[in-house]
Motif scaffolding. Structure first.
Motif, mmCIF file in Angstrom:
data_model
loop_
_atom_site.group_PDB
_atom_site.id
_atom_site.type_symbol
_atom_site.label_atom_id
_atom_site.label_comp_id
_atom_site.label_asym_id
_atom_site.label_seq_id
_atom_site.Cartn_x
_atom_site.Cartn_y
_atom_site.Cartn_z
ATOM 1 N N SER A 181 34.110 16.458 -4.221
ATOM 2 C CA SER A 181 35.460 15.533 -4.294
ATOM 3 C C SER A 181 36.676 16.224 -3.735
ATOM 4 C CB SER A 181 35.845 15.693 -5.953
ATOM 5 O OG SER A 181 36.236 17.118 -6.113
ATOM 6 N N HIS B 73 38.076 24.758 -14.092
ATOM 7 C CA HIS B 73 38.867 24.732 -12.979
ATOM 8 C C HIS B 73 39.454 26.017 -12.378
ATOM 9 C CE1 HIS B 73 42.504 23.443 -15.564
ATOM 10 N NE2 HIS B 73 43.011 24.443 -14.642
ATOM 11 N N ILE C 28 35.807 11.427 -8.325
ATOM 12 C CA ILE C 28 36.897 10.941 -7.610
ATOM 13 C C ILE C 28 38.095 10.649 -8.853
ATOM 14 C CG2 ILE C 28 37.861 8.552 -6.932
ATOM 15 C CD1 ILE C 28 34.199 8.271 -6.751
ATOM 16 N N SER C 29 39.320 11.255 -8.398
ATOM 17 C CA SER C 29 40.463 11.058 -9.288
ATOM 18 C C SER C 29 41.518 10.286 -8.768
ATOM 19 C CB SER C 29 41.006 12.513 -9.305
ATOM 20 O OG SER C 29 40.109 13.441 -10.032
ATOM 21 N N ASN D 187 36.701 12.036 -11.996
ATOM 22 C CA ASN D 187 36.998 13.466 -12.239
ATOM 23 C C ASN D 187 38.165 13.704 -13.022
ATOM 24 O OD1 ASN D 187 36.084 16.082 -11.679
ATOM 25 N ND2 ASN D 187 36.407 16.153 -9.421
ATOM 26 N N ALA D 188 38.370 15.007 -13.344
ATOM 27 C CA ALA D 188 39.401 15.291 -14.447
ATOM 28 C C ALA D 188 40.607 15.247 -13.638
ATOM 29 C CB ALA D 188 39.226 17.074 -14.475
ATOM 30 N N HIS E 43 52.925 15.036 -13.243
ATOM 31 C CA HIS E 43 51.598 15.251 -12.464
ATOM 32 C C HIS E 43 51.259 13.907 -11.818
ATOM 33 C CE1 HIS E 43 50.349 19.622 -13.246
ATOM 34 N NE2 HIS E 43 51.499 19.540 -12.356
ATOM 35 N N HIS F 108 45.416 9.035 0.068
ATOM 36 C CA HIS F 108 44.052 8.319 -0.052
ATOM 37 C C HIS F 108 43.972 7.129 1.098
ATOM 38 C CE1 HIS F 108 44.157 10.571 -3.680
ATOM 39 N NE2 HIS F 108 42.814 10.698 -3.351
ATOM 40 N N SER G 122 42.608 19.108 -18.040
ATOM 41 C CA SER G 122 42.512 20.364 -18.636
ATOM 42 C C SER G 122 43.071 20.245 -20.118
ATOM 43 C CB SER G 122 43.383 21.240 -18.085
ATOM 44 O OG SER G 122 43.508 22.446 -18.490
ATOM 45 N N GLU H 245 37.147 23.197 -7.955
ATOM 46 C CA GLU H 245 38.297 23.505 -7.312
ATOM 47 C C GLU H 245 39.389 22.353 -7.840
ATOM 48 O OE1 GLU H 245 40.926 24.387 -5.753
ATOM 49 O OE2 GLU H 245 40.491 26.596 -5.151
#
Ligand SMILES: Cc1cc2nc3c(=O)[nH]c(=O)nc-3n(C[C@H](O)[C@H](O)[C@H](O)COP(=O)(O)O)c2cc1C
Length: 342
Positions: free
Chosen positions: A255, A144, A277-278, A59-60, A7, A17, A90, A182
């Protein structure tokens, strides 16, 4: 390669982005006679019971392997040095395999006094969530909703009908705030209303326009090929429009595709109370390094203050009064969805 490592690798390869997204379809009207001074701007905010001095956070993202432990150490350090909150990825994997905990708890170890949010999937029990919260002394629990991601994953979950009752159980059990989020497919007004009816007080609409998990899952070897689903879901801007009728009942986090302080300001104009923000932070930490990322975040903070002064907004809530023009496409969206604003 471990799925978590895949991932991250694939998210780093995505160039989403650097592209245009729906935030470019929003024009904020400039007024030439300034009305406030930069030093009068206050960027603090609140989500649920959590005050945030800086209204955006990491963010996650990750955890669950040796490599992602290193990444989480870096992200945790960035959060500590800049004073922004951070969510873990997670923690569901560590709840099945104890040896993985330290890849998540490192976020807390490097940042003993910071604000940390724990993250789980909606299948996790209340008891396991309590362990996850306790492991990082979480100030909030993120749950999530990633149905679209699961559907395009060959090994993904296929049953979702228990999610509502499980979310309800979490809301009735935890002492900390619960954020339902989400993962980049955005939310509909109907989803937001259902979550409010379940008593959810903080929703992260995490929409399309940034990290794209349909593309990430499709790029993983051996996975089902459903790349035609890459545009599934609502963009972050569309999701914020969907949330407009509910702003007095719930705190909205924006986000998905946030690239800079202007995207943040536009999100606040549309009613968000905080920003996650991820992808941009992950890419910066891995490509530019930790110190450059700290600088980028400090610049965002200053830029946010400057743009707010330019717009005459002393507070985040004042931004809701800013004059805004939406593109024809977004106006069409509002009309089709029968949302009466703008
Ligand atoms: C590598 C990576 C892993 C992610 N893992 C999780 C996760 O475990 N849990 C979660 O809620 N969201 C996860 N996300 C989704 C983000 O929290 C966010 O909703 C999404 O990436 C959109 O924001 P962005 O465009 O700023 O990246 C992940 C994102 C990335 C880039």
């Amino acid at each position: 390669m471990n799925r978590k490592d895949e991932h991250v690798t694939l998210a780093l390869e995505q160039a989403e982005h650097t592209k245009q997204n729906d935030f470019d379809q929003i024009q904020l009207i400039h007024h030439s006679l300034g009305s406030i001074d930069v030093e009068q701007v206050d960027i603090s905010t609140q989500i649920g019971s959590i005050p945030l001095e800086i209204p955006f956070f990491i963010n996650a993202m990750t955890g669950g392997s040796e490599w992602t432990k290193d990444i989480n150490a870096k992200l945790g350090y960035v959060a500590k040095q800049t004073g922004i909150a951070i969510a873990t990825g997670s923690m569901s994997a560590a709840l099945k395999d104890d040896s993985l905990w330290d890849s998540f708890t490192v976020v807390r170890d490097v940042n003993p006094n910071g604000l940390v949010f724990a993250n789980i999937n909606p299948n996790i029990s209340v008891e396991d969530a309590q362990i996850a919260i306790q492991k990082v002394q979480g100030k909030a629990l993120q749950i999530h909703l990633n149905a679209a991601q699961e559907i395009v994953m060959s090994e993904g979950d296929r049953s979702f009908s228990h999610w509502r009752s499980n979310i309800k159980a979490h809301l009735q059990s935890h002492k900390v705030d619960v954020i339902v989020k989400e993962v980049g497919m955005g939310m509909s007004g109907q989803t937001i209303k259902e979550l409010i009816d379940l008593d959810v007080k903080i929703i992260d609409i995490s929409g399309r326009g940034g990290t794209n998990f349909v593309s990430i899952e499709n790029a993983r070897k051996g996975n089902s090929q459903m790349n035609y689903m890459a545009n599934w879901g609502q963009s972050s801007v569309q999701s914020l429009l969907e949330a407009l009728p509910y702003l007095s009942q719930v705190d909205i986090i924006a986000s998905g595709g946030i690239r800079n302080a202007l995207d943040m300001v536009k999100s606040f104009v549309l009613g968000a109370k905080a920003i996650g923000i991820s992808g941009v932070i992950l890419q910066s930490v891995m490509n530019q390094g930790v110190e450059a990322t700290i600088q980028m975040i400090e610049n965002w903070q200053q830029d946010l203050i400057k743009i707010m002064a330019l717009l005459g907004a002393r507070t985040i809530l004042d931004l809701r009064k800013v004059d805004v023009v939406l593109s024809l496409e977004l106006q069409h969206y509002l009309k089709s969805r029968e949302i009466n604003k703008y």
